[in-house]
Write an enzyme that holds these catalytic residues in place. Sequence first.
Site, PDB file in Angstrom:
ATOM      1  N   HIS A  34      44.515  44.516  36.572  1.00  0.00           N
ATOM      2  CA  HIS A  34      44.252  44.290  35.148  1.00  0.00           C
ATOM      3  C   HIS A  34      42.872  43.663  35.016  1.00  0.00           C
ATOM      4  CE1 HIS A  34      45.451  43.653  30.898  1.00  0.00           C
ATOM      5  NE2 HIS A  34      44.552  42.676  30.987  1.00  0.00           N
ATOM      6  N   CYS A  35      41.994  44.305  34.281  1.00  0.00           N
ATOM      7  CA  CYS A  35      40.614  43.850  34.147  1.00  0.00           C
ATOM      8  C   CYS A  35      40.438  43.129  32.817  1.00  0.00           C
ATOM      9  CB  CYS A  35      39.644  45.037  34.232  1.00  0.00           C
ATOM     10  SG  CYS A  35      37.909  44.559  34.119  1.00  0.00           S
TER      11      CYS A  35
END
Length: 382
Positions: free
Chosen positions: A181-182
């Site tokens: 997850h960025c």
Amino acid sequence: MRWCPSSVLHLLCCVRLRSCSRRGRNRLPLWTKEILVYMRLLVQSLYFNSLTDSDVVFDSIFEPVFWTVDYVTRWFGLVFVWLVVILTSSIVGIAYGVLLPLIFSTYSPAWIAWHVCYGHWNLVMIAFHYYKATKTSPGYPPTEKHDSPFVSVCKKCIMPKPARTHHCGICNRCILKMDHHCPWLNNCVGHFNHRYFFCFCLSLTLGCAYCSISGRNLFLDAYNALERFKHLDLEKPGIPVTGMGLLIGLLPPGQTNFQTPAPPYTFRDKMIHKSIIYMWVLTSTVAVALGALTIWHAVLISRGETSIERHMNSKEAKRMAKRGRVYRNPFSYGKLNNWKIFLGVEKRSHWVTRVLLPSGHAPLCDGLTWDGFPVKKDIIPV
């Protein structure tokens, strides 16, 4: 039966204490009760579970920390996105307002054409891939009944998971071929936007390295100019040059008049020099940090695995090595074919139309099955 006065008094005190404790407990807010119940469940899971080990204890103890990090990341994702947009826009503004006029006035026509063409191509690639990475869904497994094979059941979603699917605590759902997850995208990096994420990182790294290398001499000149005028106190026109000015060569050779008016150093010159220094420091820092991340993801793509699968495959390789066996990644088709699958290259012209130019084509498969590729695995000698 006769009641002793002391016994009656003791009974009344106990009843009153219980009623007071109940009233005090009922006065607690609902969210506080939920947290207390959740914490008690975590503690009970440590000694009611027959499969408890060190990993379970660690996860249970740090579950509140993980939950807090996920919560903060989820709600601050939009702040990170705006930060990327603002910083990138500031660099573009400096390039158009400061660097481009210098290029037109000092460079040869061939170098001008190179800088204009490469700079605008790099800018288009950065903007396109960042927009697609943030707006494209990473891919989710279907919630209704389907015929695709699944390898496990998610313990949080209580839904079947296809191969290479993992649960994201921030998005609170399963992601197809999840990498991570960025927060800078405010989105998960999964099957359908992994290529956009990597191309954005690569384009931004190339752009920052380009600005850092080409602007090195401008940075040194701007830094020296600020330092020189700072020490000589020449920010206002008309201030006389001191003896230090003669020592560092501000006056022409043979001229010793300390009262010669200094050349004007306007506010505009000061801001131009500071903007060049800001651009060079920012782009150099991002080029090093993001370049290391881009190289790491390039290595993972060559191996046909994601960031999560890298840890899983390492553990599996060690486990099989103890048995005298060699672990083979079932999703690796050879280095070149892994890149073809990742970039969606099906013929030679796609290296230009789908790699060197912005392209919104979909991946080669649906993310549910991984055995229908138009390429063959490299032959690995036994």
